[in-house]
Design a protein around this motif. Structure first.
Motif, PDB file in Angstrom:
ATOM      1  N   ILE A  12       4.697   8.147  13.590  1.00  0.00           N
ATOM      2  CA  ILE A  12       5.850   8.607  14.199  1.00  0.00           C
ATOM      3  C   ILE A  12       5.572   9.449  15.445  1.00  0.00           C
ATOM      4  O   ILE A  12       6.224   9.486  16.497  1.00  0.00           O
ATOM      5  N   LEU A  31       6.805   8.740  19.308  1.00  0.00           N
ATOM      6  CA  LEU A  31       7.489   9.488  20.018  1.00  0.00           C
ATOM      7  C   LEU A  31       6.847  10.008  21.458  1.00  0.00           C
ATOM      8  O   LEU A  31       7.341  10.163  22.466  1.00  0.00           O
ATOM      9  N   TYR A  48      11.046  16.923   5.101  1.00  0.00           N
ATOM     10  CA  TYR A  48      12.165  16.358   6.130  1.00  0.00           C
ATOM     11  C   TYR A  48      12.080  17.400   7.426  1.00  0.00           C
ATOM     12  O   TYR A  48      12.657  17.068   8.441  1.00  0.00           O
ATOM     13  N   VAL A 100      17.156  11.154  17.164  1.00  0.00           N
ATOM     14  CA  VAL A 100      16.573  10.489  18.283  1.00  0.00           C
ATOM     15  C   VAL A 100      17.462  10.348  19.433  1.00  0.00           C
ATOM     16  O   VAL A 100      17.013  10.513  20.391  1.00  0.00           O
ATOM     17  N   LEU A 101      18.845  10.592  18.851  1.00  0.00           N
ATOM     18  CA  LEU A 101      19.529  10.442  20.120  1.00  0.00           C
ATOM     19  C   LEU A 101      19.629  11.747  20.868  1.00  0.00           C
ATOM     20  O   LEU A 101      20.166  11.831  22.201  1.00  0.00           O
ATOM     21  N   ILE A 112      10.261  15.514  15.722  1.00  0.00           N
ATOM     22  CA  ILE A 112      11.186  14.706  16.496  1.00  0.00           C
ATOM     23  C   ILE A 112      11.293  15.510  17.749  1.00  0.00           C
ATOM     24  O   ILE A 112      11.200  15.085  18.930  1.00  0.00           O
ATOM     25  N   VAL A 128      17.064  13.885  21.622  1.00  0.00           N
ATOM     26  CA  VAL A 128      15.974  14.164  22.424  1.00  0.00           C
ATOM     27  C   VAL A 128      15.830  13.376  23.582  1.00  0.00           C
ATOM     28  O   VAL A 128      16.384  12.269  23.735  1.00  0.00           O
ATOM     29  N   MET A 187      18.819  11.949   9.538  1.00  0.00           N
ATOM     30  CA  MET A 187      17.618  11.916  10.223  1.00  0.00           C
ATOM     31  C   MET A 187      17.187  10.832  11.352  1.00  0.00           C
ATOM     32  O   MET A 187      16.370  11.278  12.139  1.00  0.00           O
ATOM     33  N   ILE A 188      18.212  10.176  11.545  1.00  0.00           N
ATOM     34  CA  ILE A 188      18.213   9.104  12.533  1.00  0.00           C
ATOM     35  C   ILE A 188      18.697   9.729  13.751  1.00  0.00           C
ATOM     36  O   ILE A 188      18.383   9.489  14.950  1.00  0.00           O
ATOM     37  N   TYR A 189      19.738  10.466  13.598  1.00  0.00           N
ATOM     38  CA  TYR A 189      20.559  10.980  14.710  1.00  0.00           C
ATOM     39  C   TYR A 189      19.743  11.714  15.754  1.00  0.00           C
ATOM     40  O   TYR A 189      20.011  11.864  16.891  1.00  0.00           O
ATOM     41  N   TRP A 195      25.784   9.354   3.748  1.00  0.00           N
ATOM     42  CA  TRP A 195      25.500   9.497   5.110  1.00  0.00           C
ATOM     43  C   TRP A 195      23.955  10.242   5.536  1.00  0.00           C
ATOM     44  O   TRP A 195      23.680  10.315   6.568  1.00  0.00           O
ATOM     45  N   SER A 196      23.354  10.348   4.436  1.00  0.00           N
ATOM     46  CA  SER A 196      21.990  11.029   4.533  1.00  0.00           C
ATOM     47  C   SER A 196      20.909  10.603   5.527  1.00  0.00           C
ATOM     48  O   SER A 196      20.250  11.168   6.217  1.00  0.00           O
ATOM     49  N   PHE A 197      20.950   9.074   5.449  1.00  0.00           N
ATOM     50  CA  PHE A 197      20.044   8.425   6.377  1.00  0.00           C
ATOM     51  C   PHE A 197      20.404   8.566   7.731  1.00  0.00           C
ATOM     52  O   PHE A 197      19.305   9.094   8.596  1.00  0.00           O
ATOM     53  N   LEU A 198      21.583   8.496   8.039  1.00  0.00           N
ATOM     54  CA  LEU A 198      21.920   8.904   9.540  1.00  0.00           C
ATOM     55  C   LEU A 198      21.680  10.340  10.047  1.00  0.00           C
ATOM     56  O   LEU A 198      21.308  10.554  11.305  1.00  0.00           O
ATOM     57  N   LEU A 227       9.617  16.821   9.649  1.00  0.00           N
ATOM     58  CA  LEU A 227       9.837  15.435  10.617  1.00  0.00           C
ATOM     59  C   LEU A 227      10.984  15.854  11.679  1.00  0.00           C
ATOM     60  O   LEU A 227      10.876  15.434  12.651  1.00  0.00           O
TER      61      LEU A 227
END
Lengths: 322, 413
Positions: free
Chosen positions: B23, B27, B115, B383-384, B122, B386, B379-381, B374-377, B118
């Motif tokens: 990762i 990045l 978590y 990225v938007l 990011i 940064v 951790m993905i969020y 919505w827990s996945f989102l 991570l």
């Protein structure tokens, strides 16, 4: 339909509300200043209002597809995961400066409508005129959208053993080919390749995507043991990928491969295709053995979608500060 | 049994570290711009050759290498190379830090820590790889504070925190607001939980000396270090040109740091931008603000003794050292980074210290989030969001503030 809608739970609503917020943030992150300020033509859609409207329909269709898949499958968490995975490709792609206004948005919105009909197992024949319309608007969709629908219909025929699906599939292919050649000979196949990533970057990307390629091979290795029909599902990626490489549209190649497989897998899971469900579960087990945080598999390609394919927004302060 | 536990923990840490390397590399490669901005290259022209001036430690180290190595380093290509090596070393240090964190915390709390790590990576990797903050002196300040945190947690050579505090301020006087709080709060925390007078005395004195040295150096650099600016200006400027890409040095930095000019008036436009961006950030960072507020509210509420409540309250308010920066200065992107890193590093340090209240609360928060659809989102969020920049908080907030609001005003004047 009503009984299906009754299945919607509070958790589903919360997830889709969060996903809608995420979609909104994607739009804010990827829409370039050029799109929002300048009154120029984009791709093949002549004006900004039309482009914006079709983008809204495109997003709406994805949500309809997600909701349908979630409601049709018992393991909702799996569907949330797959919906999030598909979203990281689908949301940024056509909101970025390079692809905003591409007619492919029409094609995907229409394709998703066809996918929804197939998953809903109702009026599948409508996919024929819909796909003809999609190809009329964007002939290159023959290499992505049409293949996606064809594979879904083929899988349905395999699971349900109903000749109706073969009929619809043949009509789709014939209609698609006719429309494609009419468009290709009269107007030509427009390729709005922008080169948002170079060949060098693409090669690096393919190397970095090696874990996904390995997962994919493992997935199909198991799947082909169950039925040889799935070889077509794998082979469909060749014309799709090949066409994008020939047109040097590497971002699209990256987008098409992931979106195609995820849509087909989600739809097949919703349609209770046992072979695919078992194979997805087996891959899921393997992934949890190797990866300590499963959402990393979604984050990883999203990094490239955000920072490479959809690009970095040049900030005014950078120019100002020097 | 114990051996089995140890090996399963080690296995999990190894799995996580391998994943983090992938990762981190993604990045870095996706956000790296291969450019050292004029601000960061100009800073290398400042050295103690010109007296005991502010922000000159990095430049002095650079000039030491120039003297030591058989190559001429007063050139942009060498600036870039030095920046790449320093940043690589910083990232390696980050990985080492998180590895030690995971090694030291209990197995049942590994997941929440992973978590958190991570999330931190990011932001940290992209922010310090992208053009804006690549080779910014902030990486030195973060390193200094993280080393300090490790010394305090491991209780080894703790006297070194005094040296580290001084080094932090020598790198940049803004250290006292940005990252000094990590060392000070951890020392204060140790003082509060000390069981005997000897330890109280040790941590009390370490806290006071570190705080004193940091403050004295800060006051000196802010008010007394720019006395001979006019004499050295031309020489510094000539070198800054050589060190910068295409000779484009940073005028503002030289005028402020060498000549001591007050540039506050020229930052008015930035202040307006900051105000608007901050309001938008309240919406975009809302999920994390909500989690953070709930986390600390429960942490303090569930603490048994008054002392426990107080020590967690101190941790909560530790980031208030950033308040002067938020009010007086304009680099909101960096301030956001500092606040976020403060909380994550302090929480990880307390997890390493096996603080029961923190362990319980972190696990509770993690379990509660993991059960959400919505827990996945979540951790993905990130990225938007940064990379974090400097005057602009991040690209998305900047876009909403400068472009979308403009368009809205056009349609609805």
């Amino acid at each position: 339909m009503k009984s299906l809608l009754n299945k919607i739970e509070k958790n589903d609503i919360k997830f889709y509300a969060a996903l809608a917020f995420f979609a909104m943030c994607c739009v804010c992150r990827f829409l370039g200043p050029m799109i929002i300020k300048d009154n120029i033509t984009f791709g093949l859609i002549e004006n900004k209002t039309k482009s914006t409207c079709i983008m809204c329909i495109y997003f709406f269709m994805f949500f309809v597809f997600y909701i349908l898949c979630t409601l049709l499958h018992e393991n909702k968490k799996k569907m949330y995961y797959l919906a999030s995975f598909l979203s990281v490709f689908a949301f940024p792609m056509f909101t970025s400066t390079a692809y905003f206004g591409s007619r492919e948005v029409y094609a995907w919105a229409i394709t998703l409508a066809s996918v929804v009909l197939i998953v809903f197992q109702n009026a599948e024949w409508l996919s024929v005129p819909l796909m003809m319309l999609a190809l009329w608007l964007y002939p290159s969709a023959a290499f992505s959208c049409l293949l996606c629908i064809s594979i879904l219909l083929l899988c349905q025929y395999k699971t349900k053993n109903n000749k109706k699906y073969i009929g619809v599939l043949l009509l789709n292919i014939i209609g698609g080919i006719v429309v494609f050649f009419i468009q290709a000979t009269t107007k030509g196949v427009n390729v709005n390749a922008d080169g948002s990533i170079s060949l060098k970057k693409f090669i690096v990307l393919v190397i970095l995507m090696l874990p996904y390629i390995l997962i994919g091979f493992d997935f199909f290795k198991g799947l082909l043991k169950k039925s040889k029909v799935y070889i077509l599902m794998l082979l469909a990626v060749i014309p799709m990928f090949g066409y994008d490489l020939l047109t040097r549209d590497y971002s699209r190649a990256f987008f098409h491969v992931f979106v195609y497989f995820t849509i087909v897998i989600m739809a097949q899971i919703a349609l209770k295709d046992k072979a695919i469900i078992q194979q997805v579960e087996s891959i899921e087990e393997k992934i949890t053995d190797y990866v300590s945080i499963p959402s990393v598999l979604i984050i990883y390609p999203f990094i490239f979608m955000t920072l490479w394919i959809s690009g970095f927004v040049v900030l005014p302060a950078e120019i100002f500060v020097g | 049994m114990l051996k089995e536990n140890v090996s399963s923990k080690q296995k999990e840490i190894t799995r996580f570290m391998i994943m983090l390397v992938f990762i981190g590399f993604a990045l870095f490669i996706a956000s790296y711009h291969d450019i050292v901005r004029s601000y960061n290259s100009t800073l290398l022209a400042l050295t103690y050759e010109y007296g005991f001036i502010s922000r000159a430690l990095l430049g002095t180290i650079y000039h030491f290498f120039d003297w030591l190595l058989p190559v001429d380093m007063i050139d942009y290509s060498m600036t870039l190379l030095f920046a790449q090596i320093t940043t690589a070393a910083f990232f390696l240090f980050l990985y080492w830090f998180v590895y030690l964190c995971l090694k030291k915390c209990k197995e049942e709390y590994l997941k929440p820590c992973e978590y958190l790590i991570l999330f931190m990576m990011i932001f940290t990797i992209t922010t310090h790889s992208a053009g804006y903050n690549f080779f910014r002196v902030d990486i030195m300040m973060i390193t200094v504070s993280m080393i300090g945190a490790l010394l305090i947690v491991y209780e080894k050579a703790e006297w070194l925190v005094i040296v580290l505090s001084a080094a932090g301020v020598l790198f940049h006087q803004g250290y006292v607001f940005m990252y000094f709080n990590i060392i000070l709060i951890l020392l204060f925390f140790k003082l509060l939980i000390a069981k005997d007078n000897k330890r109280r005395w040790k941590y009390g004195s370490l806290f006071l000396i570190s705080f004193g040295i940091g403050s004295v150096l800060f006051l000196y650099f802010e008010f007394f270090s720019r006395t001979n600016g006019a004499l050295i200006y031309d020489q510094v400027l000539a070198e800054a040109k050589l060190l910068a890409q295409n000779g484009a040095y940073h005028t503002g930095l030289l005028e402020h740091e060498v000549l001591g000019l007050n540039l506050d008036d020229s930052e008015d436009a930035f202040r307006r931008l900051n105000r608007s961006e901050f309001m938008i950030s309240l919406v975009l960072f809302l999920p994390y603000y909500t989690i953070g507020i709930k986390f600390f509210y429960d942490l303090i509420k569930n603490a048994v003794t008054k002392l426990d409540k107080f020590k967690y309250f101190v941790v909560l308010i530790g980031s208030l050292t950033m308040l002067p920066d938020f009010i007086l200065k304009v680099d909101y992107g960096r301030w956001f980074m500092a606040v976020m890193l403060y909380y994550i590093v302090v929480i990880l340090a307390l997890m390493m210290m096996k603080d029961e209240g923190m362990e319980r609360q972190l696990k509770k928060t993690f379990d509660s989030i993991a059960s959400k659809s919505w827990s996945f989102l979540l951790m993905i969020y990130p990225v938007l969001l940064v990379p974090l920049c400097d005057v602009d908080i991040n690209p998305i907030i900047n876009f909403i503030t400068t472009e979308m609001i403009d368009v809205m005003l056009t349609y609805f004047p």
